[in-house]
Design an enzyme around this catalytic site. Structure first.
Site, mmCIF file in Angstrom:
data_model
loop_
_atom_site.group_PDB
_atom_site.id
_atom_site.type_symbol
_atom_site.label_atom_id
_atom_site.label_comp_id
_atom_site.label_asym_id
_atom_site.label_seq_id
_atom_site.Cartn_x
_atom_site.Cartn_y
_atom_site.Cartn_z
ATOM 1 N N ASP A 1 40.376 50.048 57.492
ATOM 2 C CA ASP A 1 39.065 49.426 57.676
ATOM 3 C C ASP A 1 38.746 48.391 56.607
ATOM 4 O O ASP A 1 37.583 48.083 56.359
ATOM 5 C CB ASP A 1 37.978 50.503 57.687
ATOM 6 C CG ASP A 1 37.939 51.319 56.394
ATOM 7 O OD1 ASP A 1 39.014 51.553 55.812
ATOM 8 O OD2 ASP A 1 36.836 51.718 55.978
ATOM 9 N N ARG B 1 44.875 41.547 49.759
ATOM 10 C CA ARG B 1 46.149 42.219 50.051
ATOM 11 C C ARG B 1 47.188 41.212 50.543
ATOM 12 O O ARG B 1 48.360 41.258 50.161
ATOM 13 C CB ARG B 1 45.947 43.310 51.114
ATOM 14 C CG ARG B 1 44.855 44.316 50.785
ATOM 15 C CD ARG B 1 45.336 45.464 49.933
ATOM 16 N NE ARG B 1 44.221 46.187 49.339
ATOM 17 C CZ ARG B 1 43.525 47.141 49.932
ATOM 18 N NH1 ARG B 1 43.843 47.511 51.163
ATOM 19 N NH2 ARG B 1 42.533 47.745 49.321
ATOM 20 N N LYS C 1 32.732 56.097 59.224
ATOM 21 C CA LYS C 1 32.840 56.217 57.766
ATOM 22 C C LYS C 1 31.800 55.333 57.102
ATOM 23 O O LYS C 1 31.533 54.219 57.563
ATOM 24 C CB LYS C 1 34.231 55.800 57.292
ATOM 25 C CG LYS C 1 34.497 56.149 55.824
ATOM 26 C CD LYS C 1 35.576 55.292 55.201
ATOM 27 C CE LYS C 1 35.022 53.960 54.731
ATOM 28 N NZ LYS C 1 35.965 53.233 53.860
ATOM 29 N N GLU D 1 31.245 59.789 52.345
ATOM 30 C CA GLU D 1 32.106 59.335 51.243
ATOM 31 C C GLU D 1 31.287 58.917 50.019
ATOM 32 O O GLU D 1 30.895 57.755 49.894
ATOM 33 C CB GLU D 1 32.990 58.163 51.688
ATOM 34 C CG GLU D 1 33.928 57.681 50.584
ATOM 35 C CD GLU D 1 34.825 56.521 51.000
ATOM 36 O OE1 GLU D 1 35.656 56.108 50.177
ATOM 37 O OE2 GLU D 1 34.698 56.032 52.135
ATOM 38 N N GLU E 1 32.071 58.077 46.723
ATOM 39 C CA GLU E 1 33.203 57.844 45.824
ATOM 40 C C GLU E 1 32.758 57.621 44.389
ATOM 41 O O GLU E 1 31.901 56.777 44.111
ATOM 42 C CB GLU E 1 34.020 56.629 46.277
ATOM 43 C CG GLU E 1 35.161 56.321 45.309
ATOM 44 C CD GLU E 1 36.061 55.174 45.728
ATOM 45 O OE1 GLU E 1 37.046 54.919 45.024
ATOM 46 O OE2 GLU E 1 35.781 54.531 46.760
ATOM 47 N N LYS F 1 34.741 62.851 52.405
ATOM 48 C CA LYS F 1 35.802 62.007 51.831
ATOM 49 C C LYS F 1 35.480 61.766 50.353
ATOM 50 O O LYS F 1 34.842 60.772 49.993
ATOM 51 C CB LYS F 1 35.922 60.682 52.581
ATOM 52 C CG LYS F 1 37.040 59.776 52.021
ATOM 53 C CD LYS F 1 37.319 58.566 52.893
ATOM 54 C CE LYS F 1 38.416 57.694 52.283
ATOM 55 N NZ LYS F 1 38.836 56.585 53.161
ATOM 56 N N SER G 1 42.269 57.826 48.078
ATOM 57 C CA SER G 1 43.343 57.744 47.082
ATOM 58 C C SER G 1 42.878 57.137 45.764
ATOM 59 O O SER G 1 43.492 57.374 44.716
ATOM 60 C CB SER G 1 44.536 56.952 47.631
ATOM 61 O OG SER G 1 44.130 55.692 48.127
ATOM 62 N N GLY G 2 41.808 56.345 45.801
ATOM 63 C CA GLY G 2 41.170 55.899 44.572
ATOM 64 C C GLY G 2 42.045 55.150 43.586
ATOM 65 O O GLY G 2 41.939 55.349 42.386
ATOM 66 N N SER H 1 42.660 60.628 53.606
ATOM 67 C CA SER H 1 42.156 59.457 54.312
ATOM 68 C C SER H 1 42.486 58.278 53.405
ATOM 69 O O SER H 1 41.656 57.806 52.631
ATOM 70 C CB SER H 1 40.647 59.556 54.555
ATOM 71 O OG SER H 1 40.165 58.376 55.174
ATOM 72 N N ARG I 1 45.202 52.150 50.689
ATOM 73 C CA ARG I 1 46.278 51.575 49.871
ATOM 74 C C ARG I 1 47.471 52.522 49.730
ATOM 75 O O ARG I 1 48.626 52.084 49.743
ATOM 76 C CB ARG I 1 45.729 51.243 48.478
ATOM 77 C CG ARG I 1 44.832 50.015 48.444
ATOM 78 C CD ARG I 1 44.061 49.907 47.131
ATOM 79 N NE ARG I 1 42.996 50.898 47.041
ATOM 80 C CZ ARG I 1 42.289 51.133 45.945
ATOM 81 N NH1 ARG I 1 42.539 50.450 44.838
ATOM 82 N NH2 ARG I 1 41.323 52.032 45.949
ATOM 83 N N TYR J 1 35.302 47.322 49.250
ATOM 84 C CA TYR J 1 35.947 47.076 50.523
ATOM 85 C C TYR J 1 35.399 45.804 51.162
ATOM 86 O O TYR J 1 35.312 45.669 52.307
ATOM 87 C CB TYR J 1 35.729 48.271 51.476
ATOM 88 C CG TYR J 1 36.607 49.448 51.145
ATOM 89 C CD1 TYR J 1 37.852 49.587 51.718
ATOM 90 C CD2 TYR J 1 36.179 50.419 50.251
ATOM 91 C CE1 TYR J 1 38.658 50.681 51.415
ATOM 92 C CE2 TYR J 1 36.974 51.504 49.942
ATOM 93 C CZ TYR J 1 38.209 51.632 50.532
ATOM 94 O OH TYR J 1 39.002 52.720 50.219
#
Length: 359
Positions: free
Chosen positions: A30, A39, A143, A184, A186, A226, A268-269, A297, A300, A359
Protein backbone atom coordinates in the site's frame (compact mmCIF):
# COMPACT_ATOMS: atom_id res chain seq x y z
CA UNK A 1 -25.64 4.14 15.01
CA UNK A 2 -27.03 0.65 15.75
CA UNK A 3 -24.83 -2.17 16.94
CA UNK A 4 -23.42 -4.66 14.44
CA UNK A 5 -25.80 -7.42 13.41
CA UNK A 6 -24.97 -11.06 14.03
CA UNK A 7 -24.40 -11.49 10.29
CA UNK A 8 -21.94 -8.56 10.22
CA UNK A 9 -20.06 -9.96 13.21
CA UNK A 10 -19.89 -13.41 11.66
CA UNK A 11 -18.38 -12.04 8.44
CA UNK A 12 -15.84 -9.89 10.29
CA UNK A 13 -14.74 -12.85 12.42
CA UNK A 14 -14.38 -15.08 9.36
CA UNK A 15 -12.25 -12.49 7.55
CA UNK A 16 -10.03 -11.75 10.54
CA UNK A 17 -9.39 -15.42 11.22
CA UNK A 18 -8.69 -16.17 7.54
CA UNK A 19 -6.03 -13.44 7.49
CA UNK A 20 -4.20 -15.00 10.45
CA UNK A 21 -4.54 -18.61 9.27
CA UNK A 22 -1.58 -20.77 10.37
CA UNK A 23 1.60 -20.09 8.41
CA UNK A 24 0.19 -17.04 6.62
CA UNK A 25 0.46 -13.26 6.84
CA UNK A 26 -0.09 -10.04 4.95
CA UNK A 27 1.80 -8.42 2.08
CA UNK A 28 1.65 -4.66 2.66
CA UNK A 29 1.70 -3.28 -0.89
CA UNK A 30 0.00 0.00 0.00
CA UNK A 31 2.94 2.34 -0.51
CA UNK A 32 1.81 5.77 -1.69
CA UNK A 33 2.93 7.18 -5.02
CA UNK A 34 5.60 9.24 -3.26
CA UNK A 35 6.95 6.30 -1.28
CA UNK A 36 7.04 4.13 -4.40
CA UNK A 37 9.05 6.89 -6.01
CA UNK A 38 11.74 6.51 -3.34
CA UNK A 39 11.77 2.72 -3.78
CA UNK A 40 11.96 3.02 -7.57
CA UNK A 41 14.75 5.59 -7.33
CA UNK A 42 16.87 3.07 -5.43
CA UNK A 43 16.82 0.79 -8.49
CA UNK A 44 16.99 3.62 -11.06
CA UNK A 45 13.44 3.09 -12.33
CA UNK A 46 11.15 5.99 -13.23
CA UNK A 47 8.15 6.38 -10.92
CA UNK A 48 5.33 6.12 -13.46
CA UNK A 49 1.90 4.56 -13.02
CA UNK A 50 2.84 1.88 -15.55
CA UNK A 51 6.04 0.94 -13.73
CA UNK A 52 4.14 0.76 -10.46
CA UNK A 53 1.55 -1.44 -12.14
CA UNK A 54 4.19 -3.76 -13.61
CA UNK A 55 5.89 -4.12 -10.23
CA UNK A 56 2.66 -4.86 -8.35
CA UNK A 57 1.73 -7.34 -11.09
CA UNK A 58 5.09 -9.06 -10.48
CA UNK A 59 4.10 -9.58 -6.84
CA UNK A 60 0.46 -10.58 -7.35
CA UNK A 61 1.21 -13.09 -10.12
CA UNK A 62 4.27 -14.62 -8.48
CA UNK A 63 2.94 -18.16 -8.56
CA UNK A 64 0.85 -20.88 -7.01
CA UNK A 65 2.92 -20.95 -3.83
CA UNK A 66 2.13 -17.34 -2.88
CA UNK A 67 -1.25 -18.17 -1.23
CA UNK A 68 0.52 -20.76 0.95
CA UNK A 69 2.16 -17.89 2.83
CA UNK A 70 0.18 -14.74 1.95
CA UNK A 71 -3.41 -14.53 3.18
CA UNK A 72 -4.09 -10.89 2.35
CA UNK A 73 -2.67 -7.91 0.49
CA UNK A 74 -3.05 -4.29 1.54
CA UNK A 75 -3.54 -2.17 -1.59
CA UNK A 76 -3.14 1.52 -2.32
CA UNK A 77 -6.16 3.20 -3.95
CA UNK A 78 -4.45 3.33 -7.37
CA UNK A 79 -3.50 -0.35 -7.23
CA UNK A 80 -7.01 -1.48 -6.30
CA UNK A 81 -8.24 -0.41 -9.74
CA UNK A 82 -5.28 -1.54 -11.84
CA UNK A 83 -5.25 -4.58 -14.11
CA UNK A 84 -2.76 -7.17 -15.30
CA UNK A 85 -1.40 -7.22 -18.85
CA UNK A 86 -4.27 -9.48 -19.95
CA UNK A 87 -6.90 -7.10 -18.56
CA UNK A 88 -7.69 -9.07 -15.41
CA UNK A 89 -8.21 -6.74 -12.42
CA UNK A 90 -5.64 -7.21 -9.68
CA UNK A 91 -8.48 -7.73 -7.18
CA UNK A 92 -9.78 -10.69 -9.19
CA UNK A 93 -6.29 -12.20 -9.46
CA UNK A 94 -5.96 -12.07 -5.69
CA UNK A 95 -9.47 -13.40 -5.04
CA UNK A 96 -9.04 -16.27 -7.52
CA UNK A 97 -5.93 -17.30 -5.58
CA UNK A 98 -7.68 -17.19 -2.23
CA UNK A 99 -5.88 -14.01 -1.15
CA UNK A 100 -8.04 -11.38 0.57
CA UNK A 101 -7.80 -7.81 -0.80
CA UNK A 102 -7.43 -5.00 1.73
CA UNK A 103 -7.10 -1.26 1.41
CA UNK A 104 -5.17 1.58 3.05
CA UNK A 105 -7.78 4.18 4.01
CA UNK A 106 -5.92 6.87 5.96
CA UNK A 107 -4.82 10.12 4.33
CA UNK A 108 -1.44 10.43 6.00
CA UNK A 109 0.13 11.94 9.09
CA UNK A 110 -0.28 15.64 9.86
CA UNK A 111 1.27 17.77 12.65
CA UNK A 112 -0.42 17.79 16.04
CA UNK A 113 -0.40 21.38 17.26
CA UNK A 114 1.24 22.24 20.57
CA UNK A 115 3.45 19.15 20.65
CA UNK A 116 7.12 18.40 20.11
CA UNK A 117 6.79 17.66 16.39
CA UNK A 118 4.26 14.88 17.00
CA UNK A 119 1.43 13.99 14.65
CA UNK A 120 -1.99 12.50 14.13
CA UNK A 121 -3.52 10.81 11.11
CA UNK A 122 -6.17 12.38 8.89
CA UNK A 123 -8.81 10.76 6.71
CA UNK A 124 -11.99 10.35 8.78
CA UNK A 125 -14.00 12.73 6.58
CA UNK A 126 -15.88 10.70 4.00
CA UNK A 127 -14.44 7.45 5.35
CA UNK A 128 -17.81 5.69 5.63
CA UNK A 129 -18.58 6.30 1.97
CA UNK A 130 -15.10 5.21 0.89
CA UNK A 131 -15.30 2.03 2.98
CA UNK A 132 -18.70 1.17 1.51
CA UNK A 133 -17.30 1.58 -2.01
CA UNK A 134 -14.15 -0.40 -1.24
CA UNK A 135 -16.30 -3.24 0.08
CA UNK A 136 -18.31 -3.24 -3.17
CA UNK A 137 -15.03 -3.31 -5.08
CA UNK A 138 -13.84 -6.46 -3.32
CA UNK A 139 -11.96 -5.33 -0.22
CA UNK A 140 -12.64 -7.10 3.07
CA UNK A 141 -10.19 -5.39 5.42
CA UNK A 142 -8.58 -1.99 5.86
CA UNK A 143 -5.50 -0.40 7.38
CA UNK A 144 -4.96 2.92 9.13
CA UNK A 145 -1.52 3.91 10.38
CA UNK A 146 -0.85 6.20 13.31
CA UNK A 147 2.70 7.17 14.23
CA UNK A 148 4.30 7.92 17.59
CA UNK A 149 7.95 8.54 18.39
CA UNK A 150 10.20 8.02 21.39
CA UNK A 151 12.30 10.91 22.67
CA UNK A 152 12.99 12.30 26.13
CA UNK A 153 9.58 14.04 26.07
CA UNK A 154 7.52 11.91 23.70
CA UNK A 155 5.16 10.33 23.09
CA UNK A 156 3.10 12.89 24.98
CA UNK A 157 -0.18 11.98 26.67
CA UNK A 158 -1.95 14.17 24.09
CA UNK A 159 -0.43 12.31 21.13
CA UNK A 160 -1.18 8.92 22.68
CA UNK A 161 -4.83 9.79 23.37
CA UNK A 162 -5.46 11.56 20.06
CA UNK A 163 -4.06 8.70 18.01
CA UNK A 164 -5.91 6.10 20.09
CA UNK A 165 -9.20 7.90 19.51
CA UNK A 166 -8.70 8.35 15.78
CA UNK A 167 -7.89 4.63 15.47
CA UNK A 168 -11.09 3.80 17.35
CA UNK A 169 -13.23 6.05 15.10
CA UNK A 170 -11.67 4.47 12.03
CA UNK A 171 -12.26 0.96 13.39
CA UNK A 172 -15.92 1.69 14.11
CA UNK A 173 -16.55 3.09 10.62
CA UNK A 174 -14.80 0.13 8.99
CA UNK A 175 -16.76 -2.50 10.91
CA UNK A 176 -20.11 -0.92 10.10
CA UNK A 177 -19.15 -1.12 6.42
CA UNK A 178 -18.02 -4.75 6.45
CA UNK A 179 -14.26 -4.21 6.63
CA UNK A 180 -12.01 -5.72 9.29
CA UNK A 181 -9.96 -2.82 10.68
CA UNK A 182 -6.24 -3.34 11.14
CA UNK A 183 -5.34 -1.03 14.01
CA UNK A 184 -1.78 0.27 13.59
CA UNK A 185 -0.31 2.48 16.32
CA UNK A 186 3.30 2.41 15.13
CA UNK A 187 6.05 3.54 17.48
CA UNK A 188 8.94 4.53 15.23
CA UNK A 189 12.35 2.88 15.74
CA UNK A 190 14.17 6.22 15.44
CA UNK A 191 16.23 7.19 18.47
CA UNK A 192 18.77 6.07 21.05
CA UNK A 193 16.29 4.45 23.46
CA UNK A 194 16.96 0.97 24.82
CA UNK A 195 14.73 -2.11 24.66
CA UNK A 196 13.25 -1.46 28.11
CA UNK A 197 12.06 2.01 27.08
CA UNK A 198 10.57 0.59 23.88
CA UNK A 199 8.62 -1.97 25.88
CA UNK A 200 7.42 0.64 28.39
CA UNK A 201 6.17 3.01 25.67
CA UNK A 202 4.58 0.18 23.71
CA UNK A 203 2.61 -0.85 26.80
CA UNK A 204 1.45 2.73 27.37
CA UNK A 205 0.37 3.19 23.75
CA UNK A 206 -1.42 -0.16 23.44
CA UNK A 207 -3.19 0.31 26.77
CA UNK A 208 -4.59 3.64 25.59
CA UNK A 209 -5.48 2.19 22.21
CA UNK A 210 -7.55 -0.65 23.65
CA UNK A 211 -9.22 1.66 26.18
CA UNK A 212 -10.34 3.80 23.22
CA UNK A 213 -11.47 0.77 21.22
CA UNK A 214 -13.60 -0.39 24.15
CA UNK A 215 -15.02 3.12 24.69
CA UNK A 216 -16.06 3.14 21.03
CA UNK A 217 -17.73 -0.29 21.32
CA UNK A 218 -15.42 -1.94 18.83
CA UNK A 219 -16.09 -5.64 18.19
CA UNK A 220 -12.61 -6.90 19.03
CA UNK A 221 -13.15 -10.35 17.53
CA UNK A 222 -13.45 -8.62 14.16
CA UNK A 223 -10.22 -6.62 14.37
CA UNK A 224 -6.48 -7.17 14.01
CA UNK A 225 -3.60 -5.28 15.61
CA UNK A 226 -0.54 -4.16 13.62
CA UNK A 227 2.05 -3.07 16.19
CA UNK A 228 5.78 -2.56 16.18
CA UNK A 229 7.91 -5.21 17.80
CA UNK A 230 9.66 -3.95 20.93
CA UNK A 231 13.15 -3.19 19.64
CA UNK A 232 15.89 -0.79 20.74
CA UNK A 233 16.18 2.50 18.87
CA UNK A 234 18.18 2.45 15.65
CA UNK A 235 20.88 4.58 17.32
CA UNK A 236 21.01 2.57 20.55
CA UNK A 237 24.56 1.40 21.25
CA UNK A 238 23.45 -1.68 23.17
CA UNK A 239 22.70 -4.82 21.15
CA UNK A 240 19.95 -7.27 22.07
CA UNK A 241 19.25 -10.84 21.01
CA UNK A 242 16.17 -11.95 19.13
CA UNK A 243 15.14 -13.81 22.28
CA UNK A 244 15.29 -10.61 24.35
CA UNK A 245 13.24 -8.77 21.71
CA UNK A 246 10.73 -11.61 21.71
CA UNK A 247 10.38 -11.57 25.49
CA UNK A 248 9.89 -7.79 25.62
CA UNK A 249 7.37 -7.90 22.78
CA UNK A 250 5.27 -10.79 24.07
CA UNK A 251 5.32 -9.36 27.59
CA UNK A 252 4.08 -5.97 26.36
CA UNK A 253 1.34 -7.57 24.31
CA UNK A 254 0.22 -9.93 27.07
CA UNK A 255 -0.22 -6.94 29.39
CA UNK A 256 -2.28 -4.87 26.97
CA UNK A 257 -4.00 -6.79 24.15
CA UNK A 258 -7.26 -8.59 25.01
CA UNK A 259 -7.47 -12.29 24.23
CA UNK A 260 -10.57 -11.57 22.12
CA UNK A 261 -8.34 -10.12 19.38
CA UNK A 262 -7.80 -12.96 16.83
CA UNK A 263 -4.35 -11.96 15.67
CA UNK A 264 -1.41 -9.60 15.76
CA UNK A 265 0.25 -8.80 12.43
CA UNK A 266 3.60 -7.14 13.09
CA UNK A 267 5.01 -4.32 11.00
CA UNK A 268 8.68 -4.69 10.12
CA UNK A 269 9.64 -1.16 11.13
CA UNK A 270 12.82 -0.77 9.13
CA UNK A 271 14.32 -4.09 10.21
CA UNK A 272 16.26 -5.94 7.53
CA UNK A 273 14.37 -8.74 5.82
CA UNK A 274 16.41 -11.29 7.75
CA UNK A 275 15.97 -9.60 11.14
CA UNK A 276 12.21 -9.28 10.59
CA UNK A 277 12.01 -13.04 9.98
CA UNK A 278 14.36 -14.00 12.83
CA UNK A 279 12.54 -11.82 15.35
CA UNK A 280 9.10 -13.04 14.26
CA UNK A 281 10.37 -16.61 14.60
CA UNK A 282 11.72 -15.88 18.10
CA UNK A 283 8.39 -14.32 19.13
CA UNK A 284 6.56 -17.47 18.07
CA UNK A 285 9.10 -19.70 19.80
CA UNK A 286 8.90 -17.71 23.05
CA UNK A 287 7.16 -19.61 25.82
CA UNK A 288 4.63 -17.15 27.19
CA UNK A 289 0.91 -16.41 27.23
CA UNK A 290 -0.01 -15.86 23.60
CA UNK A 291 -3.78 -16.18 23.04
CA UNK A 292 -3.60 -14.52 19.61
CA UNK A 293 -2.00 -15.58 16.33
CA UNK A 294 1.33 -13.79 15.85
CA UNK A 295 2.18 -13.18 12.21
CA UNK A 296 3.35 -10.48 9.79
CA UNK A 297 2.13 -7.54 7.75
CA UNK A 298 5.37 -6.61 6.03
CA UNK A 299 6.11 -4.16 3.25
CA UNK A 300 9.83 -3.51 2.93
CA UNK A 301 10.72 -6.80 4.65
CA UNK A 302 8.88 -8.76 1.94
CA UNK A 303 9.82 -6.62 -1.04
CA UNK A 304 13.37 -5.28 -0.74
CA UNK A 305 15.06 -8.28 -2.34
CA UNK A 306 12.33 -8.56 -4.96
CA UNK A 307 12.76 -4.93 -6.02
CA UNK A 308 16.52 -5.32 -6.25
CA UNK A 309 16.28 -8.55 -8.25
CA UNK A 310 13.76 -7.06 -10.69
CA UNK A 311 15.38 -3.61 -11.07
CA UNK A 312 12.78 -2.63 -13.65
CA UNK A 313 13.96 -5.17 -16.23
CA UNK A 314 11.42 -7.24 -18.13
CA UNK A 315 13.76 -10.22 -18.27
CA UNK A 316 14.19 -10.16 -14.48
CA UNK A 317 10.53 -10.49 -13.49
CA UNK A 318 10.97 -14.17 -12.62
CA UNK A 319 13.99 -13.30 -10.48
CA UNK A 320 11.96 -10.70 -8.64
CA UNK A 321 9.13 -13.16 -8.08
CA UNK A 322 11.52 -15.81 -6.79
CA UNK A 323 13.01 -13.33 -4.31
CA UNK A 324 9.55 -12.30 -3.10
CA UNK A 325 8.40 -15.90 -2.67
CA UNK A 326 11.59 -16.67 -0.76
CA UNK A 327 10.80 -13.98 1.81
CA UNK A 328 7.10 -14.94 1.89
CA UNK A 329 8.06 -18.53 2.71
CA UNK A 330 10.60 -17.35 5.31
CA UNK A 331 7.95 -15.34 7.13
CA UNK A 332 5.32 -18.03 6.74
CA UNK A 333 7.72 -20.37 8.51
CA UNK A 334 8.59 -17.72 11.10
CA UNK A 335 4.99 -17.23 12.16
CA UNK A 336 4.98 -20.92 13.08
CA UNK A 337 8.37 -20.76 14.81
CA UNK A 338 10.01 -22.84 12.07
CA UNK A 339 12.34 -20.38 10.32
CA UNK A 340 15.91 -21.42 9.60
CA UNK A 341 18.06 -18.25 9.56
CA UNK A 342 19.57 -17.58 6.16
CA UNK A 343 17.11 -19.77 4.25
CA UNK A 344 15.08 -16.86 2.86
CA UNK A 345 17.54 -15.86 0.16
CA UNK A 346 20.53 -13.53 -0.40
CA UNK A 347 20.88 -9.77 0.30
CA UNK A 348 18.31 -10.09 3.08
CA UNK A 349 20.46 -8.56 5.81
CA UNK A 350 20.60 -5.03 4.32
CA UNK A 351 19.14 -2.40 6.66
CA UNK A 352 15.74 -1.07 5.56
CA UNK A 353 15.60 1.73 8.12
CA UNK A 354 14.23 5.07 6.94
CA UNK A 355 14.30 7.97 9.41
CA UNK A 356 10.83 9.32 10.31
CA UNK A 357 9.34 6.82 7.90
CA UNK A 358 6.15 7.93 6.15
CA UNK A 359 3.96 6.10 3.67
Amino acid sequence: MPHLTDAQKKELVATANAIVAPGKGILAADESTGTMGKRMANINVENTEENRRVYRQLLFTSGATMPQYISGVILFHETLYQKADDGTPFVKILQDNGVIPGIKVDKGVVPLGGTDIEGTTQGLDGLAERCAQYYKDGCRFAKWRCVLKITANTPSSLAIMENANVLARYASICQHNGLVPIVEPEILPDGEHDLERSQYVTEKVLSATYKALMDHHIFLEGTLLKPNMCTPGQSCSKRYTAQQIAEATVTALSRTVPAAVPGIVFLSGGQSEEDASINLDAINKFQGKKPWKLTFSYGRALQASALKAWSGKADQIKAGQAAFLGRAKANGNACEGKYEPGSGGPVASDSLFVANHAY
